[in-house]
Design a protein around this motif. Structure first.
Motif, mmCIF file in Angstrom:
data_model
loop_
_atom_site.group_PDB
_atom_site.id
_atom_site.type_symbol
_atom_site.label_atom_id
_atom_site.label_comp_id
_atom_site.label_asym_id
_atom_site.label_seq_id
_atom_site.Cartn_x
_atom_site.Cartn_y
_atom_site.Cartn_z
ATOM 1 N N ASN A 157 44.218 38.605 25.160
ATOM 2 C CA ASN A 157 45.163 39.021 26.191
ATOM 3 C C ASN A 157 44.797 38.446 27.565
ATOM 4 O O ASN A 157 44.118 39.081 28.356
ATOM 5 N N TYR A 161 50.050 42.076 27.835
ATOM 6 C CA TYR A 161 50.623 42.271 26.498
ATOM 7 C C TYR A 161 52.116 41.949 26.444
ATOM 8 O O TYR A 161 52.615 41.443 25.438
ATOM 9 N N THR A 365 44.055 33.335 22.541
ATOM 10 C CA THR A 365 45.299 33.443 23.319
ATOM 11 C C THR A 365 46.316 32.357 22.988
ATOM 12 O O THR A 365 47.519 32.569 23.137
ATOM 13 N N SER A 496 43.140 41.355 31.795
ATOM 14 C CA SER A 496 44.260 40.410 31.716
ATOM 15 C C SER A 496 44.667 40.081 33.152
ATOM 16 O O SER A 496 44.464 40.877 34.077
#
Ligand SMILES: Cc1ncc(COP(=O)(O)O)c(C=O)c1O
Length: 549
Positions: A157, A161, A365, A496
């Protein structure tokens, strides 16, 4: 009488022996003095560690704290246990139902804290491993508790999200007509390859199902093309769970074709310069945060010895030296960017440190929320056959490689990477996260709390400034404050990049509140006799006693 040839042969043998001895000594010198630097010995020692645990009387005074402190700790712990029972009831119930049947849950649950405390803690502090939704920078459990997410989903992440939900949704729509067809490619593969070539600066690409597999393929190709046997990894670095890159504890077999060398040390450069059996060097740039240290995990947080300090200039200089020696010796330099790729800079660690590798692995990712491993490399190194030796091939296949849904989500990920709102994140990234880490550390210092954070951009680890046997308790206080951590606890926070200032301020408030509560409950009591050394000595005595019992 000895013939003249005899002298010559004898002298040659002596020179050969001296050379062998020198390279062997050089190798020994290039090993980190810790057990981590000696994989075989580490496995042998680990096999001798006996299980023992603290009983009810010892559990809160394993550091010889006075009775009053132990009583305060017990009261605090039981108050926390009541909060957990009340707040996480359904999540814990569901976890208990599956725990017996899922090996991973049993393992991660058992290894959240040092084993001496584990059973007691598991009996009382049941958090659970289920979540039902994510949104913004938060996740929600089955009881409806909303947590700020510091797990980063193992590093997947990077952009939040919702970004990945969008990649998965749009990617699925793009490839839906082809569905699960494998072997042949969906056309999105072509654009993915073009973007990956530009990002990696490498000529060729191969798709895999996990980061571990991408690393396996990189090493296999390096061995194939150099016709050399050994890989070099640096002490403590994680490169997935394939045996050759995990030669120490955790792997039941030895890895005879792996050298584990000291990170950021000229002794290692001397080995690279002198040996002829080294095919490749693997670098996980995350180690810049804690060179020669294992990935930090609260299960091994037995004292306050965890250290971390990131020095960008020193690590850059090290990578430049590595690059030079690999070029000089024809050794393949592999950057394993499965974790840091796309997180430090758009073009990853190569751009961030200004050093080009021969091969680069990506994963996490890059799948846009779906599982993936990718290897990018120089064309000559990626080739899996020899034009002049048709049977001498380097085989690599995988049923699900380049799965249409993964390729679809990856397409969306790579396309979004070039949108202004994502591009604009990168130039200020490091400053933003360093400022946040410094501000939190200043607050912790001002409150006299024995905790600090160290960071490599958005990847953080928690360090402890005063000797203690109970630092692992902090993860439970943090959870009670609504911060979600992965099973390694305070070893790794992964933010994140969609964390805004207000979100971060809330995390910082909760972090400070958790640390305050833990201090007030007496877990950081210490006296002059308590040092990291005395803690280790005591544990060693306990182990010897348990072994002899
Ligand atoms: C640097 C690095 N390499 C490889 C891997 C393995 O990737 P995967 O878990 O997708 O197999 C990881 C996973 O954490 C990693 O951090």
């Amino acid at each position: 009488m000895i013939q003249p040839e005899g002298y010559v042969l004898g002298a040659a043998a002596a020179v050969g022996l001296a050379f062998k001895l020198k390279t062997r000594l050089q190798l020994s010198k290039a090993k980190h003095p810790s057990l981590r630097g000696h994989s075989r010995m580490a496995r042998r020692v680990a096999a001798q560690v006996p299980f023992y645990e603290y009983d009810d009387a010892q559990i809160f005074r394993s550091d010889d704290a006075p009775d009053a402190i132990a009583a305060r700790r017990r009261a605090g712990f039981m108050r926390l246990a009541a909060i957990y029972r009340d707040r996480f009831a359904q999540t814990a119930r569901q976890t208990a139902e599956v725990e017996d049947a899922i090996s991973d849950v049993q393992f991660t649950d058992t290894y959240r804290v040092p084993f001496q405390y584990s059973r007691f803690v598991r009996a009382h502090l049941k958090g659970g491993t289920f979540l039902r939704e994510s949104s913004g920078v938060t996740v929600t459990d089955l009881d409806g508790n909303v947590f700020y997410d510091l797990t980063g989903s193992y590093g997947v992440n990077v952009f939040g999200y919702d970004f990945y939900k969008e990649c998965m949704r749009a990617g699925a729509a793009r490839v839906e007509a082809l569905g699960p067809v494998l072997g042949a490619y969906h056309p999105v593969v072509a654009s993915n390859v073009a973007r990956l070539r530009e990002i990696s600066g490498q000529g060729e690409v191969s798709f895999h199902m996990s980061g571990t597999e991408a690393v396996m393929q990189a090493v296999r190709l390096a061995r194939y093309h150099t016709r050399r046997s050994h890989l070099v990894r640096f002490c403590g670095a994680y490169h997935g769970w394939w045996g050759d890159v995990q030669p120490g504890i955790g792997n039941p077999s030895p890895a005879p074709e792996t050298y584990t060398l000291k990170d950021m040390d000229d002794d290692s450069l001397r080995v690279l310069r002198s040996r002829r059996d080294i095919a490749c060097v693997l670098v996980n740039p995350l180690q810049a945060l804690h060179p020669n240290g294992n990935a930090p995990n609260d299960a091994t947080l037995v004292d306050s010895g965890r250290g971390a300090r990131y020095d960008r200039a020193a690590y850059t200089a090290w990578l430049e030296k590595l690059r030079a020696v690999c070029t000089e010796r024809g050794i393949v330099l592999i950057f394993d960017e499965v974790f840091v790729g796309f997180r430090l800079a758009r073009r990853g660690a190569q751009e961030y440190f200004g050093v080009e590798a021969d091969m680069v692995t990506y994963g996490k990712t890059l799948g846009g929320g779906l599982p993936v491993g990718v290897l990018c490399g120089r064309k000559a190194l990626m080739k899996r056959f020899r034009d002049d030796r048709p049977s001498d091939i380097c085989f690599a296949r995988g049923t699900f490689n380049a799965h249409p849904y993964v390729m679809g989500a990856m397409h969306e990920f790579l396309e979004r990477l070039d949108r202004p709102e994502i591009r604009d994140l990168y130039p200020t990234l490091e400053r933003v996260w360093n400022t946040r880490a410094n501000a939190l550390n200043e607050r912790l210092a001002a409150e006299g709390l024995p905790v600090r954070v160290a960071n490599l951009s958005s990847i953080w680890t928690v360090c402890y400034t005063q000797p203690s046997r109970y630092n692992w308790m902090l993860q439970y206080y943090l959870r009670a404050e609504g911060l979600a951590l992965s099973w390694v606890g305070t070893g790794r926070f992964i933010f994140s990049l969609n964390y805004g200032d207000a979100d971060f301020a809330a995390v910082a408030d909760r972090f400070v509140a958790a640390a305050r509560a833990m201090r007030d409950d007496g877990f950081w009591w210490s006296d002059a006799a308590l040092t990291n050394k005395s803690i280790k000595r005591r544990i060693l005595h306990e182990m010897v006693r348990a072994r002899l019992a």
